[in-house]
Design an enzyme around this catalytic site. Structure first.
Site, PDB file in Angstrom:
ATOM      1  N   LYS A   1      15.479  -2.638   6.909  1.00 57.90           N
ATOM      2  CA  LYS A   1      14.968  -3.999   7.115  1.00 57.90           C
ATOM      3  C   LYS A   1      16.066  -4.985   7.478  1.00 57.90           C
ATOM      4  CE  LYS A   1      10.570  -4.164   4.758  1.00 57.90           C
ATOM      5  NZ  LYS A   1       9.752  -4.833   3.755  1.00 57.90           N
TER       6      LYS A   1
ATOM      7  N   LYS B   1       6.962   5.658  10.865  1.00 51.61           N
ATOM      8  CA  LYS B   1       5.886   5.305   9.939  1.00 51.61           C
ATOM      9  C   LYS B   1       4.964   4.252  10.547  1.00 51.61           C
ATOM     10  CE  LYS B   1       6.872   2.490   6.571  1.00 51.61           C
ATOM     11  NZ  LYS B   1       7.393   1.793   5.404  1.00 51.61           N
TER      12      LYS B   1
ATOM     13  N   LYS C   1       3.422  -2.460   9.236  1.00 52.12           N
ATOM     14  CA  LYS C   1       2.913  -3.802   9.522  1.00 52.12           C
ATOM     15  C   LYS C   1       3.776  -4.506  10.559  1.00 52.12           C
ATOM     16  CE  LYS C   1       1.426  -4.761   4.722  1.00 52.12           C
ATOM     17  NZ  LYS C   1       2.356  -4.595   3.606  1.00 52.12           N
TER      18      LYS C   1
HETATM   19  P1  TYM Z   1       3.783  -2.372   1.267  1.00 48.87           P
HETATM   20  O1  TYM Z   1       3.151  -3.710   1.227  1.00 48.87           O
HETATM   21  O2  TYM Z   1       4.749  -2.063   2.354  1.00 48.87           O
HETATM   22  O3  TYM Z   1       2.669  -1.252   1.321  1.00 48.87           O
HETATM   23  C1  TYM Z   1       1.598  -1.214   0.410  1.00 48.87           C
HETATM   24  C2  TYM Z   1       1.246   0.224   0.073  1.00 48.87           C
HETATM   25  O4  TYM Z   1       0.912   0.935   1.276  1.00 48.87           O
HETATM   26  C3  TYM Z   1       1.693   2.118   1.352  1.00 48.87           C
HETATM   27  N1  TYM Z   1       1.993   2.385   2.780  1.00 48.87           N
HETATM   28  C4  TYM Z   1       1.723   3.545   3.376  1.00 48.87           C
HETATM   29  N2  TYM Z   1       1.159   4.683   2.944  1.00 48.87           N
HETATM   30  C5  TYM Z   1       1.015   5.696   3.832  1.00 48.87           C
HETATM   31  N3  TYM Z   1       1.411   5.598   5.138  1.00 48.87           N
HETATM   32  C6  TYM Z   1       1.989   4.473   5.621  1.00 48.87           C
HETATM   33  N4  TYM Z   1       2.349   4.385   6.884  1.00 48.87           N
HETATM   34  C7  TYM Z   1       2.174   3.377   4.727  1.00 48.87           C
HETATM   35  N5  TYM Z   1       2.697   2.122   4.867  1.00 48.87           N
HETATM   36  C8  TYM Z   1       2.577   1.536   3.662  1.00 48.87           C
HETATM   37  C9  TYM Z   1       2.961   1.816   0.581  1.00 48.87           C
HETATM   38  O5  TYM Z   1       3.612   2.995   0.145  1.00 48.87           O
HETATM   39  C10 TYM Z   1       2.425   0.988  -0.567  1.00 48.87           C
HETATM   40  O6  TYM Z   1       1.943   1.826  -1.603  1.00 48.87           O
HETATM   41  N6  TYM Z   1       7.357  -2.554  -2.221  1.00 48.87           N
HETATM   42  C11 TYM Z   1       5.934  -2.386  -2.021  1.00 48.87           C
HETATM   43  C12 TYM Z   1       5.094  -3.402  -2.756  1.00 48.87           C
HETATM   44  C13 TYM Z   1       5.350  -3.490  -4.211  1.00 48.87           C
HETATM   45  C14 TYM Z   1       4.980  -2.544  -5.202  1.00 48.87           C
HETATM   46  C15 TYM Z   1       5.401  -3.096  -6.434  1.00 48.87           C
HETATM   47  C16 TYM Z   1       4.332  -1.319  -5.144  1.00 48.87           C
HETATM   48  C17 TYM Z   1       5.961  -4.527  -4.850  1.00 48.87           C
HETATM   49  N7  TYM Z   1       5.988  -4.290  -6.179  1.00 48.87           N
HETATM   50  C18 TYM Z   1       5.205  -2.425  -7.633  1.00 48.87           C
HETATM   51  C19 TYM Z   1       4.157  -0.620  -6.354  1.00 48.87           C
HETATM   52  C20 TYM Z   1       4.580  -1.177  -7.556  1.00 48.87           C
HETATM   53  C21 TYM Z   1       5.642  -2.541  -0.526  1.00 48.87           C
HETATM   54  O7  TYM Z   1       6.365  -3.134   0.197  1.00 48.87           O
HETATM   55  O8  TYM Z   1       4.448  -2.027  -0.153  1.00 48.87           O
END
Ligand code: TYM
Length: 333
Positions: free
Chosen positions: A111, A194, A197
């Site tokens: 990032k 991957k 977003k």
């Molecule tokens: P974020 O917002 O990027 O994504 C949310 C969830 O979606 C999953 N994900 C995917 N799964 C499969 N294939 C993909 N291409 C894909 N892109 C995203 C992510 O693995 C996630 O489960 N850091 C985290 C948010 C967060 C969090 C937490 C999660 C903040 N605090 C505490 C768990 C526990 C994030 O950026 O997710």
């Protein structure tokens, strides 16, 4: 007692990867566990967010969770900034985590890119806040997609170091829950990247706000190779785009990758893509319609999130009090 915590950032477009890798699994887990699901707006601002967009996206994520089937009565659904304990515990974890640990985080490197000097301090300390999200509720299990694995390992290290340093058994060592055939949904344009977003190409992902026509078009344009579908998954590692589309079908239809191969063995991808588009539209269209309906009443969503934040704060309060006492902060009177 098992308690689930997971979060999702209100940034950019919510896509099929977020749904299949995370939200859909949350819907299943709510049947068995006490769950907290959080819109992590404080994580979002580790990179610049237009304020008006952030608030809209926060409501949109909440609408998506509810439209996907998460019950905000049975679960605690809330926004991170609504519970000050996240920031308070994150500070303590800033003092527990080591620079060397954060230096190893691949997501920061991705990032921050080449211009690392210009990345925010928040982006660097991001995993500490994530550990605080989970441990503020002493959650034991965290359902995520595969890309979050390293962050969860760090949360385990922080819990362990805190417990060791202070000689306590305060925090559980969290278990990641990474399951289903779509733990890592890939870009429709590049089977090695991957689905994300932030990908500048909208053709790389299926957004949860896409209409049926857009979904069909994106699947039709998705990259594949010239071979037909195989009889069995062996050898799919060498065909990342084919593997991705087959995995997406399996997840959407709730069958195994083996079943998809058996069903479509020898068929060309052009025909398979029509079937895939059909199942994608059938799954996503009702959800998108429900999201739109919910989004038309932002005050209702705000009420759900604020009520969730109150419930979350009540759960967090005794944990924070315990942590303050362990660390040696003056007790309140
Ligand atoms: P974020 O917002 O990027 O994504 C949310 C969830 O979606 C999953 N994900 C995917 N799964 C499969 N294939 C993909 N291409 C894909 N892109 C995203 C992510 O693995 C996630 O489960 N850091 C985290 C948010 C967060 C969090 C937490 C999660 C903040 N605090 C505490 C768990 C526990 C994030 O950026 O997710």
């Amino acid at each position: 007692m098992n308690r689930i915590f997971s979060g999702i950032q209100p940034t950019g477009h919510l896509h099929l990867g977020n749904y299949l890798g995370a939200i859909r699994n949350w819907v299943k887990l709510q049947e068995e566990f006490e769950c907290l699901f959080c819109v992590v707006d404080m994580h979002a601002i580790t990179v610049w967010q237009e304020p008006a967009e952030l608030v809209t996206n926060t409501r949109r994520i909440a609408a998506a969770m509810i439209a996907a089937g998460i019950d905000p009565e049975r679960n605690v659904v809330f926004h991170q900034s609504g519970v000050p304990g996240h920031a308070q515990l994150a500070w303590i974890f800033n003092c527990v985590a080591r620079l060397g640990w954060l230096n190893r985080m691949t997501q920061f490197k991705e990032k921050a890119g080449k211009n690392r000097e210009n990345a925010s301090v928040g982006l660097y300390a991001y995993p500490n806040l994530m550990a605080a999200d989970i441990l503020l509720y002493k959650a034991t299990h965290v359902p995520v997609g595969e890309d979050q694995k390293q962050h969860l390992e760090l949360a385990r290290d922080i819990a362990q170091k805190f417990n060791n340093d202070y000689g306590v058994h305060c925090f559980p060592i969290v278990e990641p829950l990474i399951f289903g055939p779509a733990t890592r949904v890939m870009s429709l344009r590049d089977g090695k990247a991957k689905m994300s977003k932030s990908d500048p190409s909208d053709y790389s992902r299926i957004n949860l706000t896409d209409d049926a026509e857009a979904i069909r078009l994106k699947i039709r344009k998705a990259r594949t190779d010239p071979e037909p579908l195989p009889e069995a998954p062996d050898g799919l590692e060498a065909r990342p785009e084919a593997a991705n589309l087959i995995g997406i079908y399996a997840a959407l239809a709730d069958i195994t990758v083996e079943d998809v191969c058996a069903r479509f063995a020898g068929q060309p991808f052009s025909r398979f893509k029509d079937e895939l588009a059909q199942v994608a539209v059938a799954t996503l269209a009702p959800m998108t319609a429900e999201m739109r309906r919910l989004e038309a009443d932002p005050a209702h969503i705000d009420a759900i999130l604020n009520r969730g934040a109150e419930r979350a704060a009540t759960l967090a309060e005794p944990v924070l009090r315990e942590v303050h006492q362990i660390v040696g902060f003056l007790p309140p009177q």
